[in-house]
Design a protein around this motif. Sequence first.
Motif, PDB file in Angstrom:
ATOM      1  N   PRO A   1       3.978  -8.122   8.986  1.00 37.21           N
ATOM      2  CA  PRO A   1       2.734  -7.350   8.940  1.00 37.21           C
ATOM      3  C   PRO A   1       2.340  -7.004   7.504  1.00 37.21           C
ATOM      4  CG  PRO A   1       4.393  -6.274  10.333  1.00 37.21           C
ATOM      5  CD  PRO A   1       5.048  -7.416   9.646  1.00 37.21           C
ATOM      6  N   LEU A   2       1.102  -6.735   7.292  1.00 36.22           N
ATOM      7  CA  LEU A   2       0.489  -6.352   6.026  1.00 36.22           C
ATOM      8  C   LEU A   2       0.580  -7.453   4.976  1.00 36.22           C
ATOM      9  CD1 LEU A   2      -1.039  -4.249   4.330  1.00 36.22           C
ATOM     10  CD2 LEU A   2       1.171  -3.414   3.564  1.00 36.22           C
ATOM     11  N   THR A   3       1.784  -7.851   4.599  1.00 35.78           N
ATOM     12  CA  THR A   3       1.965  -8.847   3.545  1.00 35.78           C
ATOM     13  C   THR A   3       1.257 -10.151   3.875  1.00 35.78           C
ATOM     14  OG1 THR A   3       4.106  -7.871   3.057  1.00 35.78           O
ATOM     15  CG2 THR A   3       3.688 -10.041   2.143  1.00 35.78           C
TER      16      THR A   3
ATOM     17  N   ILE B   1       1.772  -0.134   0.916  1.00 37.97           N
ATOM     18  CA  ILE B   1       0.526  -0.155   0.139  1.00 37.97           C
ATOM     19  C   ILE B   1       0.709   0.632  -1.161  1.00 37.97           C
ATOM     20  CG2 ILE B   1      -1.860   0.694   0.080  1.00 37.97           C
ATOM     21  CD1 ILE B   1      -2.027  -0.121   3.079  1.00 37.97           C
ATOM     22  N   ILE B   2       1.358   1.782  -1.077  1.00 35.32           N
ATOM     23  CA  ILE B   2       1.622   2.577  -2.276  1.00 35.32           C
ATOM     24  C   ILE B   2       2.473   1.775  -3.263  1.00 35.32           C
ATOM     25  CG2 ILE B   2       2.884   4.596  -3.141  1.00 35.32           C
ATOM     26  CD1 ILE B   2       1.905   6.037  -0.534  1.00 35.32           C
ATOM     27  N   ARG B   3       3.514   1.111  -2.765  1.00 34.11           N
ATOM     28  CA  ARG B   3       4.370   0.285  -3.650  1.00 34.11           C
ATOM     29  C   ARG B   3       3.575  -0.837  -4.308  1.00 34.11           C
ATOM     30  NH1 ARG B   3       8.118   1.333   0.362  1.00 34.11           N
ATOM     31  NH2 ARG B   3       7.764  -0.635   1.450  1.00 34.11           N
ATOM     32  N   LEU B   4       2.676  -1.480  -3.556  1.00 33.00           N
ATOM     33  CA  LEU B   4       1.857  -2.548  -4.138  1.00 33.00           C
ATOM     34  C   LEU B   4       0.967  -2.005  -5.252  1.00 33.00           C
ATOM     35  CD1 LEU B   4       0.879  -4.519  -0.919  1.00 33.00           C
ATOM     36  CD2 LEU B   4       2.302  -5.351  -2.810  1.00 33.00           C
ATOM     37  N   PHE B   5       0.352  -0.859  -5.033  1.00 28.35           N
ATOM     38  CA  PHE B   5      -0.484  -0.248  -6.071  1.00 28.35           C
ATOM     39  C   PHE B   5       0.339   0.064  -7.313  1.00 28.35           C
ATOM     40  CE2 PHE B   5      -3.833   0.280  -2.972  1.00 28.35           C
ATOM     41  CZ  PHE B   5      -4.978   0.281  -3.736  1.00 28.35           C
TER      42      PHE B   5
ATOM     43  N   GLY C   1      -2.325  -0.145 -10.068  1.00 27.58           N
ATOM     44  CA  GLY C   1      -3.490   0.435  -9.413  1.00 27.58           C
ATOM     45  C   GLY C   1      -4.276  -0.538  -8.562  1.00 27.58           C
ATOM     46  N   ARG C   2      -3.746  -1.725  -8.379  1.00 29.82           N
ATOM     47  CA  ARG C   2      -4.378  -2.737  -7.531  1.00 29.82           C
ATOM     48  C   ARG C   2      -3.396  -3.098  -6.422  1.00 29.82           C
ATOM     49  NH1 ARG C   2      -8.584  -5.671 -10.183  1.00 29.82           N
ATOM     50  NH2 ARG C   2      -8.045  -7.491  -8.966  1.00 29.82           N
TER      51      ARG C   2
END
Length: 93
Positions: free
Chosen positions: A27-29, A73-77, A82-83
């Motif tokens: 999921p998500l990825t 999502i927080i880890r990706l940012f 910040g993206r």
Amino acid sequence: MLLIATGYPLAAQPRIHAHNDYQQVVPLTNALHNEAYSIEADVYLTSRGLVVAHNKKDMAAAPSLDSLYLQPIIRLFQQHGGRISTSKTYTPI
């Protein structure tokens, strides 16, 4: 139902919607890798907080919204300054 709009430009690609994304192997990825415009997750409020499940009978074993989507999502940012992605076609919301 929770929809997450990813902000990929509309003119650059057809709109891809990740229907019941949480039921995918990754999921998500996977949805982000395929530049999905929106990601769908069915969310229920339980005594454990918000969980992601297809229906009420699946809620007991369902992962939390936080663990399945919000923390990744927080880890990706954090990883991408910040993206959510390093993709050149991605435009932040």
